[in-house]
Design a protein around this motif. Structure first.
Motif, PDB file in Angstrom:
ATOM      1  N   ARG A   1     113.741  69.722  16.128  1.00  0.00           N
ATOM      2  CA  ARG A   1     113.767  69.266  17.703  1.00  0.00           C
ATOM      3  C   ARG A   1     113.838  67.862  17.894  1.00  0.00           C
ATOM      4  O   ARG A   1     114.563  67.278  18.677  1.00  0.00           O
ATOM      5  CB  ARG A   1     113.247  70.293  18.647  1.00  0.00           C
TER       6      ARG A   1
ATOM      7  N   ARG B   1     114.418  75.711  17.012  1.00  0.00           N
ATOM      8  CA  ARG B   1     113.384  76.446  16.894  1.00  0.00           C
ATOM      9  C   ARG B   1     112.084  75.636  16.479  1.00  0.00           C
ATOM     10  O   ARG B   1     111.019  76.033  16.828  1.00  0.00           O
ATOM     11  CB  ARG B   1     113.521  77.863  16.330  1.00  0.00           C
TER      12      ARG B   1
ATOM     13  N   ARG C   1     123.593  76.985  17.566  1.00  0.00           N
ATOM     14  CA  ARG C   1     123.636  77.307  18.786  1.00  0.00           C
ATOM     15  C   ARG C   1     123.700  78.974  18.717  1.00  0.00           C
ATOM     16  O   ARG C   1     123.224  79.688  19.773  1.00  0.00           O
ATOM     17  CB  ARG C   1     124.887  77.094  19.432  1.00  0.00           C
TER      18      ARG C   1
ATOM     19  N   ASP D   1     117.845  74.424  21.457  1.00  0.00           N
ATOM     20  CA  ASP D   1     118.515  75.260  20.471  1.00  0.00           C
ATOM     21  C   ASP D   1     117.664  75.178  18.911  1.00  0.00           C
ATOM     22  O   ASP D   1     117.850  76.149  18.355  1.00  0.00           O
ATOM     23  CB  ASP D   1     120.034  74.941  20.249  1.00  0.00           C
TER      24      ASP D   1
ATOM     25  N   GLU E   1     119.864  74.707  11.185  1.00  0.00           N
ATOM     26  CA  GLU E   1     119.225  73.632  11.723  1.00  0.00           C
ATOM     27  C   GLU E   1     119.047  72.269  10.885  1.00  0.00           C
ATOM     28  O   GLU E   1     119.380  71.218  11.245  1.00  0.00           O
ATOM     29  CB  GLU E   1     117.605  73.754  12.425  1.00  0.00           C
TER      30      GLU E   1
ATOM     31  N   SER F   1     120.218  80.457  18.243  1.00  0.00           N
ATOM     32  CA  SER F   1     119.294  80.205  19.568  1.00  0.00           C
ATOM     33  C   SER F   1     119.765  81.105  20.561  1.00  0.00           C
ATOM     34  O   SER F   1     118.876  81.834  21.055  1.00  0.00           O
ATOM     35  CB  SER F   1     119.731  78.753  19.934  1.00  0.00           C
TER      36      SER F   1
END
Length: 628
Positions: A514, A509, A573, A507, A482, A576
């Protein structure tokens, strides 16, 4: 009793208390020849008599279960008494005045114990007769409202105390009882007033059916005592931490079945026995404690093994959960296994019998679950088990329960049950429990997880604190993909065209990552001022600070291209989707395919699709990208 009983008096009690007469009060004895008597053993279930009494020697012995001894040990075992209590009872019965070797403390007046027991028996009979009086109609109405007919009142010898202040006192004085005996028994107050007035009463007996005291329920709205229930005050024969209501009816069955069902009230015990649960008892005016536990354990036999069972019935509310935690903390007092039976709709056994009949009460006990499982379910209840972090937190909260299990051979099974409750792999659960054992939380931390609130005044309302965005650890390898993707997005937005939709906010966490992604994808890519536009689209100062950090950290690839960006996105992805698969498997594990077939099949179909997507992402993300 204070001090020590004179040895000569103990010998005199053994001499005067004929063992055949004492045993004969409990067992039907027949001549077996050779000066011996035989009968069915009162200490275990048998059909052929193997219990033998030899009066000439003053001994008894069972060839079936091995119990044996003299008249004192028989009374100890049959009535669950200590040695001193057994001697006292026999001395009262055969007229021996016990002399006490003084240890500096005041003793009990000789003969007083017997006077109190006789006064209690007389009071119980008087109270029971009052139920049929004109004033006792309120007691009859109460019993009828709780689903108890006249036969039940007879079986449990229910009583009613008249409202007149001296009715019982005058009755017992006329029968020859002394004022001192009436006060010492707790039946009459120091100033001469009856202790119980205008209440329904339950006689509380020992296992030998002697009345030790009474429990009384309020039935008048104008009762001068606000307490719903009151009990006999502490006396030389009534100690609330040592007595259990219903023991006189259940003692034999508890020993035979090696089971005790602990209720929370007198009417619950009545309902249980009338429904066929003949091992039911209840504590009297106090919470179930260690002395009660030892009392039941003696009845069931203490052979050092985890055998037999004690079943607690609790209300399904916060008070019931608090009671369950208290019992769990004292679980070490039991050699038997401990269980919990909770009615799903919150009905107590008495109401359950009224609404659904005796079968429902028996079924309630039959559906018992281990006490640790009940407490564990309540611990994990407050966590979101549909989220990976919620499941881990639930395991950590429940870990102290698992590590407190007394029998180490059962721990592995409990770990598996915990894994089923939260929907995690058992090896993951084992690792988390081991980690928690190495770094234990304070014991008090368990209480809030059961949602037991302290009894204090509500604090003054305060404005809620503004939520603070957590700062992600740059060294957390679980979030490396990420972080790497966001660095690429912020530093090389040209690699992500307007139609780029390989990753979604869900996706990510970590909430801070995010938020960065949402801000970056909310503004169009422009040649100049891109980073400033993203910053202006970000409201949280923590997230803005994180964006600065991501802009200055180097990207791992010296010459990233669109394919490299797509591979990184596939990696995010994939992680996730892997979490989604774990969540779905957890829900499947907690769903019964028989009773909820539709939901189970739908989730299984989703699982098949996610597994297919996972394979595609593994292939797409297998490019030459490095993860920190």
């Amino acid at each position: 009793m204070a001090g020590r009983i004179n040895d000569e008096d103990i010998a005199l009690v053994r001499e005067r208390a004929r063992i055949d007469e004492i045993v004969g009060e409990y067992v039907q004895l027949r001549n077996a020849g050779g000066g011996s008597l035989k009968g069915l053993c009162p200490f275990h279930d048998e059909r052929t008599p193997s219990f033998q009494v030899t009066p000439s020697r003053g001994l008894f012995y069972c060839f079936g279960c091995g119990e044996g001894g003299d008249v004192i040990s028989f009374v100890e075992k049959i009535d669950n008494l200590t040695f001193v209590e057994a001697v006292q009872r026999l001395a009262d019965k055969v007229g021996v005045q016990l002399r006490i070797v003084d240890d500096g403390r005041p003793g009990i007046e000789p003969g007083l114990r017997l006077q109190i027991l006789e006064a209690n028996d007389a009071a119980a009979e008087f109270y029971h007769q009052q139920v049929s009086s004109s004033e006792g109609i309120i007691a009859r109405q109460f019993l009828d409202g709780r689903g108890f007919e006249r036969e039940a009142a007879e079986t449990f010898h229910i009583g009613y105390a008249p409202r007149g202040g001296h009715v019982l006192r005058d009755h017992l004085l006329a029968k020859g009882f002394s004022p001192k005996a009436l006060v010492s028994s707790g039946l009459v107050r120091e100033k001469g007033w009856d202790f119980f007035q205008g209440r329904v009463l339950w006689p509380i007996k020992d296992s030998g059916k002697s009345v030790l005291g009474f429990g009384a329920r309020r039935v008048y709205d104008d009762d001068r005592l606000p307490a719903k229930y009151i009990n006999t005050p502490e006396t030389v024969v009534y100690k609330k931490s040592h007595v259990l209501y219903g023991l006189d009816l259940s003692r034999t069955n508890i020993g035979r079945k090696r089971q005790a069902v602990v209720m929370e009230g007198y009417t619950d015990v009545m309902a249980a026995h009338l429904s066929g649960v003949d091992t039911a008892v209840a504590s009297c005016g106090t919470a179930f404690g260690s002395d009660h536990a030892r009392l039941l354990q003696r009845l069931m036999g203490n052979n050092g093994a985890l055998s037999g069972e004690v079943v607690f019935t609790f209300d399904g509310d916060a008070a019931g959960r608090k009671a369950a935690l208290k019992v769990y903390q004292g679980d070490s007092e039991f050699v038997s296994q401990t269980y919990v039976a909770v009615e799903p709709n919150g009905l107590d056994p008495c109401d359950l019998r009224i609404q659904h009949g005796p079968d429902a009460v028996r079924e309630l006990v039959a559906r018992r679950i281990p006490l640790y499982r009940y407490v564990m379910d309540n611990v994990v209840h407050d966590f979101d088990l549909d989220r990976a972090d919620g499941r881990v937190a639930a395991v950590r909260a429940a870990a102290p329960l698992v590590t407190s299990i007394r029998d180490s051979s059962l721990v592995d099974g409990y770990l598996r049950e915990l894994s089923q409750i939260v929907g995690m792999d058992v090896d993951e659960v084992r690792r988390e429990v081991a980690r928690t054992r190495r770094n234990p939380a304070p014991p008090a931390d368990l209480r809030p997880t059961l949602r037991v609130l302290p009894e204090v005044a509500d604090p003054a309302p305060q404005a809620p604190a503004a939520p603070s965005m957590p700062w992600p650890d740059p060294a957390d390898r679980r979030l490396a993909a990420e972080r790497g993707l966001l660095k690429l997005l912020l530093q090389r937005p040209d690699l992500f065209d307007a139609d780029w939709d390989l990753v979604e906010p869900a996706d990510f966490r970590h909430p801070a990552y995010r938020a960065v992604f949402e801000a970056a994808t909310s503004v169009p890519v422009v040649p100049e001022g891109w980073s400033q536009a993203v910053s202006e689209a970000t409201s949280d100062p923590i997230v803005r600070q994180l964006e600065v950090a991501l802009l200055v950290e180097p990207v791992l690839s010296a010459e990233p291209d669109a394919r490299y960006a797509a591979a990184y996105a596939a990696r995010v992805r994939l992680l996730s989707v892997t979490d989604d698969i774990a969540d779905l498997k957890s829900r499947l594990q907690r769903t019964n395919p028989t009773t909820d077939r539709g939901a189970y099949n739908a989730m299984f179909a989703d699982l098949v699709e996610l597994e297919a997507l996972r394979k595609e992402l593994i292939s797409a993300g297998s490019g030459s990208i490095e993860v920190q």
